[in-house]
Design a protein around this motif. Structure first.
Motif, mmCIF file in Angstrom:
data_model
loop_
_atom_site.group_PDB
_atom_site.id
_atom_site.type_symbol
_atom_site.label_atom_id
_atom_site.label_comp_id
_atom_site.label_asym_id
_atom_site.label_seq_id
_atom_site.Cartn_x
_atom_site.Cartn_y
_atom_site.Cartn_z
ATOM 1 N N VAL A 68 0.838 -1.206 0.000
ATOM 2 C CA VAL A 68 0.000 0.000 0.000
ATOM 3 C C VAL A 68 0.870 1.251 0.000
ATOM 4 O O VAL A 68 0.598 2.223 -0.715
ATOM 5 C CB VAL A 68 -0.945 -0.002 1.222
ATOM 6 C CG1 VAL A 68 -1.696 1.329 1.322
ATOM 7 C CG2 VAL A 68 -1.941 -1.147 1.118
ATOM 8 N N PHE A 69 1.934 1.235 0.797
ATOM 9 C CA PHE A 69 2.843 2.376 0.863
ATOM 10 C C PHE A 69 3.468 2.657 -0.506
ATOM 11 O O PHE A 69 3.559 3.822 -0.940
ATOM 12 C CB PHE A 69 3.935 2.084 1.899
ATOM 13 C CG PHE A 69 4.977 3.153 2.003
ATOM 14 C CD1 PHE A 69 4.649 4.435 2.411
ATOM 15 C CD2 PHE A 69 6.304 2.872 1.685
ATOM 16 C CE1 PHE A 69 5.611 5.424 2.502
ATOM 17 C CE2 PHE A 69 7.268 3.854 1.769
ATOM 18 C CZ PHE A 69 6.926 5.140 2.174
ATOM 19 N N GLU A 70 3.888 1.604 -1.206
ATOM 20 C CA GLU A 70 4.476 1.770 -2.536
ATOM 21 C C GLU A 70 3.450 2.309 -3.529
ATOM 22 O O GLU A 70 3.770 3.126 -4.389
ATOM 23 C CB GLU A 70 5.048 0.436 -3.036
ATOM 24 C CG GLU A 70 6.308 -0.017 -2.324
ATOM 25 C CD GLU A 70 7.485 0.899 -2.584
ATOM 26 O OE1 GLU A 70 7.532 1.527 -3.677
ATOM 27 O OE2 GLU A 70 8.359 1.017 -1.703
ATOM 28 N N GLU B 76 -6.096 1.808 -6.296
ATOM 29 C CA GLU B 76 -5.838 0.471 -5.747
ATOM 30 C C GLU B 76 -5.470 0.551 -4.266
ATOM 31 O O GLU B 76 -5.867 -0.310 -3.478
ATOM 32 C CB GLU B 76 -4.714 -0.220 -6.522
ATOM 33 C CG GLU B 76 -4.540 -1.683 -6.130
ATOM 34 C CD GLU B 76 -3.646 -2.447 -7.091
ATOM 35 O OE1 GLU B 76 -3.407 -3.637 -6.836
ATOM 36 O OE2 GLU B 76 -3.191 -1.856 -8.089
ATOM 37 N N ALA B 77 -4.729 1.589 -3.895
ATOM 38 C CA ALA B 77 -4.361 1.758 -2.484
ATOM 39 C C ALA B 77 -5.613 1.937 -1.629
ATOM 40 O O ALA B 77 -5.719 1.368 -0.530
ATOM 41 C CB ALA B 77 -3.444 2.960 -2.323
ATOM 42 N N ARG B 78 -6.576 2.705 -2.142
ATOM 43 C CA ARG B 78 -7.822 2.934 -1.410
ATOM 44 C C ARG B 78 -8.618 1.639 -1.282
ATOM 45 O O ARG B 78 -9.212 1.360 -0.229
ATOM 46 C CB ARG B 78 -8.652 4.005 -2.115
ATOM 47 C CG ARG B 78 -9.915 4.404 -1.361
ATOM 48 C CD ARG B 78 -10.543 5.670 -1.923
ATOM 49 N NE ARG B 78 -10.865 5.534 -3.343
ATOM 50 C CZ ARG B 78 -10.244 6.208 -4.306
ATOM 51 N NH1 ARG B 78 -9.258 7.035 -4.010
ATOM 52 N NH2 ARG B 78 -10.587 6.038 -5.572
ATOM 53 N N ALA B 79 -8.621 0.828 -2.337
ATOM 54 C CA ALA B 79 -9.347 -0.444 -2.300
ATOM 55 C C ALA B 79 -8.755 -1.384 -1.246
ATOM 56 O O ALA B 79 -9.480 -2.036 -0.493
ATOM 57 C CB ALA B 79 -9.324 -1.103 -3.673
ATOM 58 N N ILE B 80 -7.420 -1.452 -1.187
ATOM 59 C CA ILE B 80 -6.754 -2.300 -0.197
ATOM 60 C C ILE B 80 -7.010 -1.777 1.211
ATOM 61 O O ILE B 80 -7.291 -2.538 2.137
ATOM 62 C CB ILE B 80 -5.237 -2.370 -0.473
ATOM 63 C CG1 ILE B 80 -4.967 -3.080 -1.796
ATOM 64 C CG2 ILE B 80 -4.508 -3.085 0.663
ATOM 65 C CD1 ILE B 80 -5.303 -4.544 -1.820
ATOM 66 N N LEU B 81 -6.903 -0.461 1.383
ATOM 67 C CA LEU B 81 -7.151 0.147 2.699
ATOM 68 C C LEU B 81 -8.575 -0.102 3.181
ATOM 69 O O LEU B 81 -8.811 -0.339 4.369
ATOM 70 C CB LEU B 81 -6.878 1.654 2.637
ATOM 71 C CG LEU B 81 -5.412 2.078 2.647
ATOM 72 C CD1 LEU B 81 -5.280 3.548 2.301
ATOM 73 C CD2 LEU B 81 -4.811 1.815 4.023
ATOM 74 N N PHE B 82 -9.516 -0.051 2.252
ATOM 75 C CA PHE B 82 -10.910 -0.281 2.612
ATOM 76 C C PHE B 82 -11.121 -1.703 3.144
ATOM 77 O O PHE B 82 -11.881 -1.918 4.085
ATOM 78 C CB PHE B 82 -11.806 -0.045 1.390
ATOM 79 C CG PHE B 82 -13.271 -0.251 1.664
ATOM 80 C CD1 PHE B 82 -14.003 0.704 2.350
ATOM 81 C CD2 PHE B 82 -13.913 -1.414 1.248
ATOM 82 C CE1 PHE B 82 -15.353 0.516 2.614
ATOM 83 C CE2 PHE B 82 -15.251 -1.613 1.503
ATOM 84 C CZ PHE B 82 -15.985 -0.639 2.189
ATOM 85 N N SER C 169 1.547 5.096 8.725
ATOM 86 C CA SER C 169 2.174 6.332 9.187
ATOM 87 C C SER C 169 3.630 6.089 9.592
ATOM 88 O O SER C 169 4.503 6.928 9.363
ATOM 89 C CB SER C 169 1.394 6.907 10.367
ATOM 90 O OG SER C 169 1.326 5.964 11.413
ATOM 91 N N ASN C 170 3.901 4.914 10.193
ATOM 92 C CA ASN C 170 5.268 4.577 10.585
ATOM 93 C C ASN C 170 6.180 4.431 9.369
ATOM 94 O O ASN C 170 7.326 4.879 9.376
ATOM 95 C CB ASN C 170 5.296 3.282 11.398
ATOM 96 C CG ASN C 170 4.635 3.446 12.752
ATOM 97 O OD1 ASN C 170 4.584 4.553 13.276
ATOM 98 N ND2 ASN C 170 4.135 2.366 13.303
ATOM 99 N N LEU C 171 5.656 3.782 8.322
ATOM 100 C CA LEU C 171 6.447 3.600 7.102
ATOM 101 C C LEU C 171 6.782 4.946 6.465
ATOM 102 O O LEU C 171 7.896 5.185 6.004
ATOM 103 C CB LEU C 171 5.677 2.732 6.101
ATOM 104 C CG LEU C 171 5.691 1.223 6.355
ATOM 105 C CD1 LEU C 171 4.695 0.555 5.431
ATOM 106 C CD2 LEU C 171 7.075 0.669 6.142
ATOM 107 N N ILE C 172 5.793 5.863 6.447
ATOM 108 C CA ILE C 172 6.008 7.178 5.842
ATOM 109 C C ILE C 172 7.056 7.970 6.625
ATOM 110 O O ILE C 172 7.952 8.577 6.058
ATOM 111 C CB ILE C 172 4.676 7.954 5.758
ATOM 112 C CG1 ILE C 172 3.711 7.236 4.784
ATOM 113 C CG2 ILE C 172 4.898 9.390 5.321
ATOM 114 C CD1 ILE C 172 2.315 7.799 4.763
ATOM 115 N N SER C 173 6.935 7.948 7.946
ATOM 116 C CA SER C 173 7.875 8.701 8.787
ATOM 117 C C SER C 173 9.294 8.150 8.655
ATOM 118 O O SER C 173 10.270 8.888 8.628
ATOM 119 C CB SER C 173 7.424 8.674 10.244
ATOM 120 O OG SER C 173 7.398 7.360 10.727
ATOM 121 N N ASN C 174 9.427 6.817 8.561
ATOM 122 C CA ASN C 174 10.747 6.199 8.430
ATOM 123 C C ASN C 174 11.395 6.532 7.096
ATOM 124 O O ASN C 174 12.622 6.658 6.994
ATOM 125 C CB ASN C 174 10.652 4.675 8.583
ATOM 126 C CG ASN C 174 10.341 4.265 10.006
ATOM 127 O OD1 ASN C 174 10.648 4.997 10.949
ATOM 128 N ND2 ASN C 174 9.726 3.104 10.170
#
Length: 300
Positions: A264-266, A275-281, A292-297
């Motif tokens: 999802v991050f990629e 597609e990211a929204r579909a997976i998140l849903f 959020s952790n992946l983004i901050s890192n």
């Protein structure tokens, strides 16, 4: 003449050992089938329980591994029939338990600091900075935060104090020797365990140029011969190809949430919001806290 006789004796013993294993397996399968048929025809009786124990004893003679016996007796009879032909490496893959190899290091094991490595590098005393090299070695060889730990090691190599830089240099050499030894020792194995050493060695950044490409090809060749039932297979394929679909495939087959979060991050990085929204849903509860952790890192 003597050596030829010895070789013949060794070959004879090997043949005997193989015949012994085949006989045990055939006997065990036969007992299991008979047991199932009698249970179906006459119901479960005490005699069936005795046959069950005999099968366990025969399997122990073959595997010589008590934990396996416990697992297989609990899953008797169907899983037993499936597991009898498996090798030790395949059983390791089946239960998804990567083996942790023992660690050997040349430098002295001083008292390790309880502070995080990053903190030790910033405010640690000379003795603490020397000692933290063992922590780095232990984590890298176990596959823990390899890229970040190698950055810490590079920082220690530039330390103004000579003893610290010498310890860091020795650690770098120990890491290289460790992976070279284990890759050489498992070169004829085609298991996730053997691939794990090559994968982690590549991640250290020690390999460069044509040598790096050689190890990548070796890893790809080995991955073509191993099971895809474990998440590490997909992680390595993603590393080699850069294809993020391996991460999604990993989640579908192994239920590895970390790979789903990275997928999802990629997708977000590539602005594929649909597609990211579909997976998140579908997986909101499990994913939101870690995205959020992946983004901050990634911003560090």
């Amino acid at each position: 003449m003597k050596s030829k006789c010895v070789n013949k004796e060794e070959k004879y013993r090997k043949r005997e050992g193989i015949n012994y294993i085949i006989l045990l397996n055939i006997t065990n399968v036969f007992l299991i089938l008979i047991n199932l048929i009698t249970i179906y025809l006459y119901g479960f009786r005490f005699q069936n329980f005795l046959v069950y124990l005999i099968s366990a004893a025969i399997y122990y003679l073959y595997r010589k591994n008590l934990p396996e016996i416990i697992v297989f007796t609990l899953s008797y009879p169907l899983a037993w029939l499936y597991m009898i032909p498996l090798k030790n490496e395949e059983i390791e893959d089946f239960f998804n338990i990567p083996l942790m190899p023992e660690i050997v290091m040349k430098i002295d094991k001083e008292a390790l600091s309880t502070l995080p490595i990053k903190t030790v590098l910033t405010i640690g005393a000379i003795s603490e900075r020397k000692a933290v090299t063992y922590d780095i070695f232990a984590q890298v060889t176990r596959g823990i935060n390899i890229e970040q730990n190698m950055k810490y090691l590079q920082q220690l190599l530039k330390d103004p104090h000579m003893d610290v830089s010498l310890y860091a240099g020795q650690t770098l050499e120990d890491i290289e020797n460790y992976f070279e030894y284990h890759i050489s020792r498992t070169k004829n194995e085609n298991t996730i365990h053997s691939c794990f050493f090559i994968y982690n060695y590549l991640r250290t950044g020690i390999l460069r140029g044509s040598l790096k490409e050689k190890y990548k090809l070796l890893l790809m060749e080995k991955l073509g011969k191993v099971s895809d039932r474990v998440y590490l297979y997909y992680e390595m394929m993603y590393y080699l190809t850069g294809d993020i679909n391996y991460l999604l495939e990993s989640f579908k087959k192994t239920k590895n949430m970390e790979h789903l979060r990275l997928f999802v991050f990629e997708k977000l990085k590539r602005q594929d919001y649909k597609e990211a929204r579909a997976i998140l849903f579908q997986h909101t509860k499990a994913l939101v806290c870690d995205i959020s952790n992946l983004i901050s890192n990634s911003r560090k």
